[in-house]
Design a protein around this motif. Sequence first.
Motif, PDB file in Angstrom:
ATOM      1  N   VAL A 308       6.227  39.571  83.274  1.00 27.04           N
ATOM      2  CA  VAL A 308       7.506  39.156  82.717  1.00 27.04           C
ATOM      3  C   VAL A 308       8.633  39.612  83.643  1.00 27.04           C
ATOM      4  O   VAL A 308       8.677  40.763  84.088  1.00 27.04           O
ATOM      5  N   ILE A 309       9.553  38.683  83.947  1.00 25.04           N
ATOM      6  CA  ILE A 309      10.690  38.970  84.825  1.00 25.04           C
ATOM      7  C   ILE A 309      11.960  38.919  83.995  1.00 25.04           C
ATOM      8  O   ILE A 309      12.250  37.895  83.367  1.00 25.04           O
ATOM      9  N   PRO A 310      12.734  39.996  83.947  1.00 31.49           N
ATOM     10  CA  PRO A 310      14.015  39.933  83.239  1.00 31.49           C
ATOM     11  C   PRO A 310      14.897  38.850  83.848  1.00 31.49           C
ATOM     12  O   PRO A 310      14.989  38.742  85.081  1.00 31.49           O
ATOM     13  N   PRO A 311      15.546  38.027  83.047  1.00 29.60           N
ATOM     14  CA  PRO A 311      16.356  36.924  83.598  1.00 29.60           C
ATOM     15  C   PRO A 311      17.420  37.386  84.578  1.00 29.60           C
ATOM     16  O   PRO A 311      17.710  36.684  85.552  1.00 29.60           O
ATOM     17  N   ASP A 312      18.000  38.572  84.353  1.00 29.88           N
ATOM     18  CA  ASP A 312      19.054  39.038  85.254  1.00 29.88           C
ATOM     19  C   ASP A 312      18.504  39.593  86.563  1.00 29.88           C
ATOM     20  O   ASP A 312      19.278  39.987  87.447  1.00 29.88           O
ATOM     21  N   GLU A 313      17.173  39.615  86.715  1.00 23.40           N
ATOM     22  CA  GLU A 313      16.562  40.105  87.939  1.00 23.40           C
ATOM     23  C   GLU A 313      16.117  38.972  88.853  1.00 23.40           C
ATOM     24  O   GLU A 313      15.694  39.223  89.986  1.00 23.40           O
ATOM     25  N   VAL A 314      16.201  37.740  88.371  1.00 26.37           N
ATOM     26  CA  VAL A 314      15.651  36.616  89.134  1.00 26.37           C
ATOM     27  C   VAL A 314      16.373  36.455  90.467  1.00 26.37           C
ATOM     28  O   VAL A 314      15.744  36.347  91.532  1.00 26.37           O
ATOM     29  N   GLN A 315      17.707  36.412  90.443  1.00 28.21           N
ATOM     30  CA  GLN A 315      18.458  36.189  91.682  1.00 28.21           C
ATOM     31  C   GLN A 315      18.261  37.324  92.677  1.00 28.21           C
ATOM     32  O   GLN A 315      18.309  37.103  93.893  1.00 28.21           O
ATOM     33  N   ARG A 323      11.818  43.353  95.606  1.00 32.60           N
ATOM     34  CA  ARG A 323      10.622  43.009  94.834  1.00 32.60           C
ATOM     35  C   ARG A 323      10.806  43.495  93.410  1.00 32.60           C
ATOM     36  O   ARG A 323      11.590  44.418  93.160  1.00 32.60           O
ATOM     37  N   LEU A 324      10.077  42.863  92.499  1.00 32.44           N
ATOM     38  CA  LEU A 324      10.206  43.253  91.099  1.00 32.44           C
ATOM     39  C   LEU A 324       9.683  44.665  90.891  1.00 32.44           C
ATOM     40  O   LEU A 324      10.325  45.497  90.252  1.00 32.44           O
ATOM     41  N   HIS A 325       8.512  44.938  91.457  1.00 32.61           N
ATOM     42  CA  HIS A 325       7.927  46.276  91.387  1.00 32.61           C
ATOM     43  C   HIS A 325       7.399  46.630  92.764  1.00 32.61           C
ATOM     44  O   HIS A 325       6.675  45.853  93.388  1.00 32.61           O
ATOM     45  N   ARG A 326       7.758  47.797  93.245  1.00 36.76           N
ATOM     46  CA  ARG A 326       7.322  48.245  94.567  1.00 36.76           C
ATOM     47  C   ARG A 326       6.008  49.030  94.431  1.00 36.76           C
ATOM     48  O   ARG A 326       5.931  49.992  93.666  1.00 36.76           O
ATOM     49  N   SER A 354      14.157  30.388  87.699  1.00 39.76           N
ATOM     50  CA  SER A 354      14.280  30.930  86.345  1.00 39.76           C
ATOM     51  C   SER A 354      12.983  31.623  85.965  1.00 39.76           C
ATOM     52  O   SER A 354      11.902  31.292  86.471  1.00 39.76           O
ATOM     53  N   ALA A 355      13.114  32.603  85.090  1.00 42.04           N
ATOM     54  CA  ALA A 355      11.949  33.338  84.595  1.00 42.04           C
ATOM     55  C   ALA A 355      11.275  32.548  83.481  1.00 42.04           C
ATOM     56  O   ALA A 355      11.939  32.013  82.597  1.00 42.04           O
ATOM     57  N   ARG A 356       9.952  32.465  83.544  1.00 34.70           N
ATOM     58  CA  ARG A 356       9.207  31.789  82.480  1.00 34.70           C
ATOM     59  C   ARG A 356       9.147  32.677  81.240  1.00 34.70           C
ATOM     60  O   ARG A 356       9.033  33.904  81.361  1.00 34.70           O
ATOM     61  N   PRO A 357       9.243  32.095  80.065  1.00 33.00           N
ATOM     62  CA  PRO A 357       9.252  32.910  78.834  1.00 33.00           C
ATOM     63  C   PRO A 357       8.029  33.808  78.694  1.00 33.00           C
ATOM     64  O   PRO A 357       8.135  34.962  78.275  1.00 33.00           O
ATOM     65  N   GLY A 358       6.852  33.310  79.066  1.00 33.11           N
ATOM     66  CA  GLY A 358       5.647  34.116  78.924  1.00 33.11           C
ATOM     67  C   GLY A 358       5.319  34.957  80.128  1.00 33.11           C
ATOM     68  O   GLY A 358       4.273  35.615  80.154  1.00 33.11           O
ATOM     69  N   GLY A 359       6.179  34.950  81.140  1.00 25.32           N
ATOM     70  CA  GLY A 359       5.920  35.697  82.365  1.00 25.32           C
ATOM     71  C   GLY A 359       5.759  34.766  83.546  1.00 25.32           C
ATOM     72  O   GLY A 359       5.245  33.648  83.425  1.00 25.32           O
ATOM     73  N   GLY A 360       6.169  35.215  84.691  1.00 26.07           N
ATOM     74  CA  GLY A 360       6.072  34.391  85.880  1.00 26.07           C
ATOM     75  C   GLY A 360       7.424  33.814  86.270  1.00 26.07           C
ATOM     76  O   GLY A 360       8.465  34.119  85.675  1.00 26.07           O
ATOM     77  N   LEU A 361       7.392  32.955  87.277  1.00 26.10           N
ATOM     78  CA  LEU A 361       8.619  32.434  87.874  1.00 26.10           C
ATOM     79  C   LEU A 361       8.494  30.938  88.088  1.00 26.10           C
ATOM     80  O   LEU A 361       7.412  30.426  88.401  1.00 26.10           O
ATOM     81  N   MET A 362       9.607  30.222  87.918  1.00 25.35           N
ATOM     82  CA  MET A 362       9.667  28.791  88.202  1.00 25.35           C
ATOM     83  C   MET A 362      10.773  28.560  89.224  1.00 25.35           C
ATOM     84  O   MET A 362      11.910  28.981  89.028  1.00 25.35           O
TER      85      MET A 362
END
Length: 376
Positions: A308-315, A323-326, A354-362
């Motif tokens: 899961v990616i927080p929406p404010d972390e996408v950009q 990276r999301l997690h180092r 955009s972040a996918r609701p169930g996790g992941g990225l589009m």
Amino acid sequence: MTPRHRLRRRFTALYGVMAVLSGVILLGIVFVLAQDLPPADAPAPAGAPPAGSGPVGVPPAVFLDFRADLVLVCGIALAIMAVLSLGLGWLYAGRMLRPVRQMTGRLQQISGSNVHERLALAGPRDEFKELGDTIDGLLARLEAALDGQKRFVANAAHELRTPLTVEHALIEEPLIDPDATVEAYRANFERLLAVNRERGRLLESLLTLAGSEHGGTHGREHAEPVDLAVLVEQALLDRAAAADRQEVRVKKSVRPAYLLGDPALLARLVANLCDNAFHYNVAGGVIEVATRTDTGLAVLVVSNTGPVIPPDEVQRLFEPFQRLHRVADDDRHGLGLSIVRAIVAAHDGQLTASARPGGGLMVEIAFPSRAELSTP
């Protein structure tokens, strides 16, 4: 003539010339009209004047003296007006150019250490105010570019320092061990080669990022017709083994989508998106890839399951070295998506993530399409 006052002197000369020219024209008009206007104390006309006389009732000698006096007086007035116009022109030109001098002085004081300062001109909305606001906008863009460059250099230095430290430790380890064997040296050399390969990939990514950021000015002359569908098919074929190993299902909907661009950079863009979708996926996850032409746009869409990616972390993920997690043993440097963004900008494309609701990225990218390139 010093450069500081060159423009002011030109304006002063222009004002003076215009004033004197206006005075000369006015003097000429007065002189012409004076030929038909007698002095105020001239006797009333008693009949037709003799041939060769001046205005009605005025003796020729009197009229000539009057005209001479008029010319002399007007000439003196014109000379005085010329001197005054030069003085007033100098003052007026200085007043008009004062905002330019203020902007020049402020700009000479701005450097890399205080690029955050602005001219902030006050006053009515005129040409100088618009020029000052335009310069402030340029300074703002320059500040953002310098800040980004500083962050990039700092992050690059940090990323490059890590493999250098590891290499130093691997070289030093067998030297300080008196009982080191050939197998220990061989193992260390193999680890050194792995670190060296990782550093090579990092340098290659840095060079690609720097080159793609200037793609708008370099490489446009060598643009070629490119079909995103072909690039996607090749990228997925090259990663078929990774898909089987990670048990990731690939769903594709690939249709021709042509554009003019750099084939190598666009291939790198597709490869980076696919690598990102595979690397940050989950076992048994899904990757969806689609290409299409839509209302004059060549569209590429890559979507994947994952954490899961927080929406404010996408950009933030599209910034260099982010990276999301180092992870300590992760060979990723956080440059893949930043390279994607730079390549998109170099080809006048639009990127939406955009972040996918169930996790992941589009990620959806739209380039200006050249559909006519698909016809033979």
